[in-house]
Design a protein around this motif. Structure first.
Motif, PDB file in Angstrom:
ATOM      1  N   GLN A 179     -21.225  44.490   6.305  1.00  0.00           N
ATOM      2  CA  GLN A 179     -21.931  45.752   6.092  1.00  0.00           C
ATOM      3  C   GLN A 179     -22.983  45.655   4.988  1.00  0.00           C
ATOM      4  O   GLN A 179     -22.843  44.875   4.041  1.00  0.00           O
ATOM      5  CB  GLN A 179     -20.911  46.849   5.734  1.00  0.00           C
ATOM      6  CG  GLN A 179     -19.845  47.058   6.789  1.00  0.00           C
ATOM      7  CD  GLN A 179     -18.856  48.145   6.394  1.00  0.00           C
ATOM      8  OE1 GLN A 179     -18.859  48.624   5.260  1.00  0.00           O
ATOM      9  NE2 GLN A 179     -18.019  48.548   7.329  1.00  0.00           N
ATOM     10  N   GLN A 180     -24.027  46.449   5.131  1.00  0.00           N
ATOM     11  CA  GLN A 180     -25.046  46.574   4.086  1.00  0.00           C
ATOM     12  C   GLN A 180     -25.803  47.884   4.307  1.00  0.00           C
ATOM     13  O   GLN A 180     -25.578  48.584   5.305  1.00  0.00           O
ATOM     14  CB  GLN A 180     -26.000  45.392   4.107  1.00  0.00           C
ATOM     15  CG  GLN A 180     -26.731  45.160   5.412  1.00  0.00           C
ATOM     16  CD  GLN A 180     -27.566  43.878   5.381  1.00  0.00           C
ATOM     17  OE1 GLN A 180     -27.531  43.117   4.427  1.00  0.00           O
ATOM     18  NE2 GLN A 180     -28.324  43.637   6.437  1.00  0.00           N
ATOM     19  N   ASN A 181     -26.680  48.246   3.356  1.00  0.00           N
ATOM     20  CA  ASN A 181     -27.367  49.532   3.467  1.00  0.00           C
ATOM     21  C   ASN A 181     -28.428  49.503   4.569  1.00  0.00           C
ATOM     22  O   ASN A 181     -28.736  48.453   5.143  1.00  0.00           O
ATOM     23  CB  ASN A 181     -27.967  49.952   2.119  1.00  0.00           C
ATOM     24  CG  ASN A 181     -29.065  49.021   1.640  1.00  0.00           C
ATOM     25  OD1 ASN A 181     -29.993  48.676   2.382  1.00  0.00           O
ATOM     26  ND2 ASN A 181     -28.975  48.598   0.375  1.00  0.00           N
ATOM     27  N   TRP A 182     -29.007  50.660   4.839  1.00  0.00           N
ATOM     28  CA  TRP A 182     -29.938  50.794   5.968  1.00  0.00           C
ATOM     29  C   TRP A 182     -31.183  49.941   5.784  1.00  0.00           C
ATOM     30  O   TRP A 182     -31.614  49.260   6.719  1.00  0.00           O
ATOM     31  CB  TRP A 182     -30.317  52.274   6.129  1.00  0.00           C
ATOM     32  CG  TRP A 182     -31.096  52.585   7.376  1.00  0.00           C
ATOM     33  CD1 TRP A 182     -30.583  52.848   8.607  1.00  0.00           C
ATOM     34  CD2 TRP A 182     -32.525  52.664   7.491  1.00  0.00           C
ATOM     35  NE1 TRP A 182     -31.602  53.098   9.505  1.00  0.00           N
ATOM     36  CE2 TRP A 182     -32.806  52.985   8.833  1.00  0.00           C
ATOM     37  CE3 TRP A 182     -33.586  52.498   6.596  1.00  0.00           C
ATOM     38  CZ2 TRP A 182     -34.111  53.145   9.307  1.00  0.00           C
ATOM     39  CZ3 TRP A 182     -34.893  52.651   7.064  1.00  0.00           C
ATOM     40  CH2 TRP A 182     -35.143  52.978   8.413  1.00  0.00           C
ATOM     41  N   TRP A 184     -25.413  51.186  11.733  1.00  0.00           N
ATOM     42  CA  TRP A 184     -26.756  51.747  11.606  1.00  0.00           C
ATOM     43  C   TRP A 184     -27.540  51.579  12.906  1.00  0.00           C
ATOM     44  O   TRP A 184     -27.416  50.576  13.595  1.00  0.00           O
ATOM     45  CB  TRP A 184     -27.544  51.047  10.506  1.00  0.00           C
ATOM     46  CG  TRP A 184     -27.110  51.277   9.091  1.00  0.00           C
ATOM     47  CD1 TRP A 184     -26.731  50.327   8.183  1.00  0.00           C
ATOM     48  CD2 TRP A 184     -27.062  52.522   8.394  1.00  0.00           C
ATOM     49  NE1 TRP A 184     -26.433  50.902   6.977  1.00  0.00           N
ATOM     50  CE2 TRP A 184     -26.629  52.255   7.075  1.00  0.00           C
ATOM     51  CE3 TRP A 184     -27.329  53.849   8.751  1.00  0.00           C
ATOM     52  CZ2 TRP A 184     -26.460  53.257   6.116  1.00  0.00           C
ATOM     53  CZ3 TRP A 184     -27.163  54.845   7.807  1.00  0.00           C
ATOM     54  CH2 TRP A 184     -26.749  54.559   6.506  1.00  0.00           C
ATOM     55  N   CYS A 228     -28.885  56.633   3.131  1.00  0.00           N
ATOM     56  CA  CYS A 228     -29.329  55.295   3.525  1.00  0.00           C
ATOM     57  C   CYS A 228     -28.756  54.202   2.635  1.00  0.00           C
ATOM     58  O   CYS A 228     -28.802  53.015   2.994  1.00  0.00           O
ATOM     59  CB  CYS A 228     -30.858  55.220   3.479  1.00  0.00           C
ATOM     60  SG  CYS A 228     -31.668  56.422   4.558  1.00  0.00           S
ATOM     61  N   THR A 229     -28.222  54.585   1.480  1.00  0.00           N
ATOM     62  CA  THR A 229     -27.682  53.597   0.537  1.00  0.00           C
ATOM     63  C   THR A 229     -26.250  53.171   0.871  1.00  0.00           C
ATOM     64  O   THR A 229     -25.746  52.196   0.309  1.00  0.00           O
ATOM     65  CB  THR A 229     -27.708  54.161  -0.881  1.00  0.00           C
ATOM     66  OG1 THR A 229     -27.008  55.420  -0.899  1.00  0.00           O
ATOM     67  CG2 THR A 229     -29.141  54.385  -1.359  1.00  0.00           C
ATOM     68  N   VAL A 230     -25.616  53.901   1.774  1.00  0.00           N
ATOM     69  CA  VAL A 230     -24.248  53.562   2.165  1.00  0.00           C
ATOM     70  C   VAL A 230     -24.248  52.258   2.960  1.00  0.00           C
ATOM     71  O   VAL A 230     -25.175  51.990   3.738  1.00  0.00           O
ATOM     72  CB  VAL A 230     -23.624  54.698   3.006  1.00  0.00           C
ATOM     73  CG1 VAL A 230     -22.227  54.301   3.492  1.00  0.00           C
ATOM     74  CG2 VAL A 230     -23.577  55.984   2.203  1.00  0.00           C
ATOM     75  N   GLU A 231     -23.236  51.428   2.775  1.00  0.00           N
ATOM     76  CA  GLU A 231     -23.153  50.155   3.499  1.00  0.00           C
ATOM     77  C   GLU A 231     -22.373  50.317   4.795  1.00  0.00           C
ATOM     78  O   GLU A 231     -21.253  50.857   4.799  1.00  0.00           O
ATOM     79  CB  GLU A 231     -22.507  49.083   2.619  1.00  0.00           C
ATOM     80  CG  GLU A 231     -23.365  48.700   1.424  1.00  0.00           C
ATOM     81  CD  GLU A 231     -22.816  47.494   0.685  1.00  0.00           C
ATOM     82  OE1 GLU A 231     -21.647  47.122   0.917  1.00  0.00           O
ATOM     83  OE2 GLU A 231     -23.573  46.911  -0.118  1.00  0.00           O
ATOM     84  N   LYS A 232     -22.988  49.856   5.880  1.00  0.00           N
ATOM     85  CA  LYS A 232     -22.374  49.933   7.206  1.00  0.00           C
ATOM     86  C   LYS A 232     -22.748  48.695   8.012  1.00  0.00           C
ATOM     87  O   LYS A 232     -23.619  47.912   7.604  1.00  0.00           O
ATOM     88  CB  LYS A 232     -22.859  51.200   7.939  1.00  0.00           C
ATOM     89  CG  LYS A 232     -22.436  52.494   7.254  1.00  0.00           C
ATOM     90  CD  LYS A 232     -22.860  53.705   8.053  1.00  0.00           C
ATOM     91  CE  LYS A 232     -22.381  54.976   7.351  1.00  0.00           C
ATOM     92  NZ  LYS A 232     -20.901  55.050   7.318  1.00  0.00           N
TER      93      LYS A 232
END
Length: 210
Positions: A98-101, A138, A192-196
């Motif tokens: 996972q990582q941000n958008w 994302w 957008c800063t959330v990791e997915k």
């Protein structure tokens, strides 16, 4: 000394030795067997010749098999890179971490793809089901440029017909939620800063028949 003792004591003369070497027959003297050297050399040459013949036969067999396989090899086609999934003419990569958008957008660009842009209902169904199995992911959709106006990363507007894919009550922009994700049975807006996880998309390679 009698004749038998004289016979046993008789030694080979030079002519006898030459005859022994060149006659091409075997002799047994006092329990030892002698064979002319040229006989051994002939056997060695014959062995080498047989080995070369076997090697040549193996090469011809391999060449024949490759010739037979060539039409099948030419028909082989890999439209997508390894570890990508083919669906309706496009290749999809489902990330393993996972990582941000923004980093997800960059990761897709670095492999010649883009964060997924959805173009059809079939594609949406395929991606939604896959994300449910692999985890929230994302997509290439955001309203970063103008609040409430959603654009794909390729610059195209979100079609009105796709608004039905938002989960109930979404998008609600709670806490600067400017990027879209696949969540459960539909879409959701999140910061957008959330990791997915993320999904990349690019066109499949064309397989031309020869």
């Amino acid at each position: 000394m009698n004749d038998s003792e004289e016979g046993r004591g008789q030694q080979l003369g030079p002519l006898d030795e030459e005859h022994l070497i060149t006659s091409g027959t075997r002799y047994s003297i006092k329990g030892f067997r002698f064979q002319p050297p040229y006989v051994l050399k002939r056997a060695a040459v014959s062995s080498i010749a047989n080995s070369k013949e076997q090697e040549q036969a193996e090469k011809e067999k391999v060449n024949q098999e490759m010739t037979q396989l060539k039409p099948q090899i030419n028909r082989l086609c890999c439209p997508c890179p390894w570890d990508w999934t083919l669906f309706q003419g496009n290749c999809y990569f489902f990330s393993k971490f996972q990582q941000n958008w923004h980093d997800s957008v960059t990761a897709c660009r670095e492999v010649g793809a883009q964060l997924v842009v959805i173009k059809s209902d079939d594609e949406q169904s395929f991606l939604q089901q896959t994300s449910k199995e692999k985890g929230y992911a994302w997509m290439g959709l955001s309203d970063l440029k103008h609040e409430g106006v959603w654009h794909w990363v390729d610059g195209s507007h979100l079609l009105f017909s796709f608004m039905k894919y938002w989960n109930k009550g979404e998008p609600n922009n709670e806490g600067e939620e400017d990027c879209a994700e696949f969540r459960d049975d539909g879409w959701n807006d999140v910061p957008c800063t959330v990791e997915k996880y993320w999904i990349c998309k690019k066109s499949a390679t064309s397989c031309t028949k020869k």
